[in-house]
Design a protein around this motif. Structure first.
Motif, mmCIF file in Angstrom:
data_model
loop_
_atom_site.group_PDB
_atom_site.id
_atom_site.type_symbol
_atom_site.label_atom_id
_atom_site.label_comp_id
_atom_site.label_asym_id
_atom_site.label_seq_id
_atom_site.Cartn_x
_atom_site.Cartn_y
_atom_site.Cartn_z
ATOM 1 N N LYS A 134 44.510 28.164 5.310
ATOM 2 C CA LYS A 134 44.704 26.943 6.092
ATOM 3 C C LYS A 134 43.496 26.011 6.044
ATOM 4 C CE LYS A 134 48.725 27.010 8.029
ATOM 5 N NZ LYS A 134 49.672 25.975 7.659
ATOM 6 N N GLY A 135 42.494 26.361 5.221
ATOM 7 C CA GLY A 135 41.377 25.450 5.010
ATOM 8 C C GLY A 135 40.080 25.797 5.709
ATOM 9 N N MET A 136 40.051 26.896 6.445
ATOM 10 C CA MET A 136 38.802 27.306 7.085
ATOM 11 C C MET A 136 37.885 27.922 6.024
ATOM 12 S SD MET A 136 39.508 26.295 10.102
ATOM 13 C CE MET A 136 40.863 25.217 9.674
ATOM 14 N N GLU B 196 38.175 21.907 14.688
ATOM 15 C CA GLU B 196 38.723 22.222 16.009
ATOM 16 C C GLU B 196 40.106 22.858 15.903
ATOM 17 O OE1 GLU B 196 38.471 18.519 18.109
ATOM 18 O OE2 GLU B 196 36.298 18.472 17.938
ATOM 19 N N GLU B 197 40.735 22.716 14.758
ATOM 20 C CA GLU B 197 42.050 23.315 14.523
ATOM 21 C C GLU B 197 41.975 24.845 14.464
ATOM 22 O OE1 GLU B 197 45.770 22.680 11.428
ATOM 23 O OE2 GLU B 197 43.750 22.263 10.738
ATOM 24 N N LEU B 198 40.779 25.390 14.311
ATOM 25 C CA LEU B 198 40.599 26.835 14.215
ATOM 26 C C LEU B 198 41.203 27.562 15.408
ATOM 27 C CD1 LEU B 198 39.422 29.279 12.715
ATOM 28 C CD2 LEU B 198 37.262 28.829 13.855
ATOM 29 N N ASP B 199 40.972 27.075 16.616
ATOM 30 C CA ASP B 199 41.535 27.712 17.812
ATOM 31 C C ASP B 199 43.056 27.688 17.805
ATOM 32 O OD1 ASP B 199 39.252 28.642 19.067
ATOM 33 O OD2 ASP B 199 38.959 26.811 20.227
ATOM 34 N N VAL B 200 43.635 26.577 17.372
ATOM 35 C CA VAL B 200 45.099 26.450 17.313
ATOM 36 C C VAL B 200 45.668 27.433 16.297
ATOM 37 C CG1 VAL B 200 47.008 24.893 16.731
ATOM 38 C CG2 VAL B 200 45.062 24.035 18.043
ATOM 39 N N LEU B 201 45.057 27.497 15.118
ATOM 40 C CA LEU B 201 45.520 28.415 14.074
ATOM 41 C C LEU B 201 45.376 29.865 14.502
ATOM 42 C CD1 LEU B 201 44.016 26.611 10.955
ATOM 43 C CD2 LEU B 201 46.429 26.701 11.621
ATOM 44 N N LYS B 202 44.259 30.191 15.165
ATOM 45 C CA LYS B 202 44.034 31.555 15.662
ATOM 46 C C LYS B 202 45.132 31.942 16.655
ATOM 47 C CE LYS B 202 41.253 32.102 18.961
ATOM 48 N NZ LYS B 202 40.165 32.107 19.915
ATOM 49 N N ASP B 203 45.453 31.024 17.565
ATOM 50 C CA ASP B 203 46.505 31.295 18.549
ATOM 51 C C ASP B 203 47.869 31.468 17.880
ATOM 52 O OD1 ASP B 203 44.687 31.240 20.621
ATOM 53 O OD2 ASP B 203 45.111 29.153 21.163
ATOM 54 N N LYS B 204 48.170 30.642 16.887
ATOM 55 C CA LYS B 204 49.446 30.774 16.167
ATOM 56 C C LYS B 204 49.537 32.134 15.482
ATOM 57 C CE LYS B 204 50.639 25.981 15.261
ATOM 58 N NZ LYS B 204 50.956 24.976 14.235
ATOM 59 N N MET C 74 33.347 25.039 14.815
ATOM 60 C CA MET C 74 33.851 26.189 15.527
ATOM 61 C C MET C 74 33.730 27.427 14.637
ATOM 62 S SD MET C 74 36.974 24.854 17.808
ATOM 63 C CE MET C 74 36.451 26.047 18.989
ATOM 64 N N LYS C 75 33.542 28.563 15.276
ATOM 65 C CA LYS C 75 33.379 29.822 14.553
ATOM 66 C C LYS C 75 34.292 30.889 15.150
ATOM 67 C CE LYS C 75 28.640 29.089 13.168
ATOM 68 N NZ LYS C 75 27.305 29.672 13.064
ATOM 69 N N LEU C 76 34.629 31.856 14.310
ATOM 70 C CA LEU C 76 35.454 32.979 14.737
ATOM 71 C C LEU C 76 34.976 34.226 14.012
ATOM 72 C CD1 LEU C 76 38.183 34.163 15.999
ATOM 73 C CD2 LEU C 76 39.141 33.685 13.759
ATOM 74 N N LEU C 77 34.840 35.331 14.738
ATOM 75 C CA LEU C 77 34.557 36.635 14.144
ATOM 76 C C LEU C 77 35.828 37.459 14.184
ATOM 77 C CD1 LEU C 77 31.114 37.761 15.615
ATOM 78 C CD2 LEU C 77 31.648 37.239 13.241
ATOM 79 N N THR C 78 36.170 38.079 13.063
ATOM 80 C CA THR C 78 37.351 38.931 13.021
ATOM 81 C C THR C 78 37.111 40.099 12.080
ATOM 82 O OG1 THR C 78 39.755 39.012 12.700
ATOM 83 C CG2 THR C 78 38.510 37.621 11.179
ATOM 84 N N LYS C 79 37.792 41.202 12.343
ATOM 85 C CA LYS C 79 37.787 42.313 11.399
ATOM 86 C C LYS C 79 39.156 42.454 10.739
ATOM 87 C CE LYS C 79 38.542 45.785 14.979
ATOM 88 N NZ LYS C 79 38.048 47.001 15.594
ATOM 89 N N ASP C 80 40.047 41.540 11.062
ATOM 90 C CA ASP C 80 41.412 41.527 10.536
ATOM 91 C C ASP C 80 41.444 40.742 9.222
ATOM 92 O OD1 ASP C 80 44.105 40.965 9.988
ATOM 93 O OD2 ASP C 80 44.639 40.703 12.087
ATOM 94 N N PHE C 81 41.590 41.446 8.097
ATOM 95 C CA PHE C 81 41.610 40.788 6.788
ATOM 96 C C PHE C 81 42.763 39.797 6.671
ATOM 97 C CE2 PHE C 81 39.203 44.041 3.931
ATOM 98 C CZ PHE C 81 38.142 44.037 4.805
ATOM 99 N N TYR C 82 43.901 40.126 7.253
ATOM 100 C CA TYR C 82 45.057 39.228 7.168
ATOM 101 C C TYR C 82 44.810 37.933 7.950
ATOM 102 C CZ TYR C 82 47.694 42.919 4.906
ATOM 103 O OH TYR C 82 48.112 43.869 4.014
#
Length: 89
Positions: free
Chosen positions: A17-19, A39-47, A1-9
């Motif tokens: 968290k291990g990503m 697959e935990e990436l989506d869960v962590l992103k939502d949290k 799974m991949k995620l793009l973000t501009k949020d440094f935090y």
């Protein structure tokens, strides 16, 4: 799974968290961080986005410093270019 973000935090939280940070891209005004993980990436992103994330503060601080170091190194080395891109992994 991949995620793009501009949020440094957000990036620092996910790294703590291990990503993995896969890529830094964008322009000097807008830097995007591409993170990869399980697959935990989506869960962590939502949290994170629901303000229910929990993380060790020392790990977060360490990852925040690493994210900033990588981004500012890329910007410094590519400052004259309009586009930046660095594969980290």
């Amino acid at each position: 799974m991949k995620l793009l973000t501009k949020d440094f935090y957000e990036a620092a939280y996910l790294l703590a968290k291990g990503m993995k940070l896969a890529r830094v891209m964008g322009s000097p005004k807008t830097v995007l961080l591409e993170l990869e993980g399980s697959e935990e990436l989506d869960v962590l992103k939502d949290k994170y986005r629901n303000q229910s994330a929990e993380v060790n503060v020392h790990s977060l601080k360490k990852q925040m410093k690493e994210v900033k170091d990588i981004v500012f190194t890329v910007l410094r080395n590519n400052g004259a270019n309009n586009q930046i891109s660095l594969n980290v992994m």
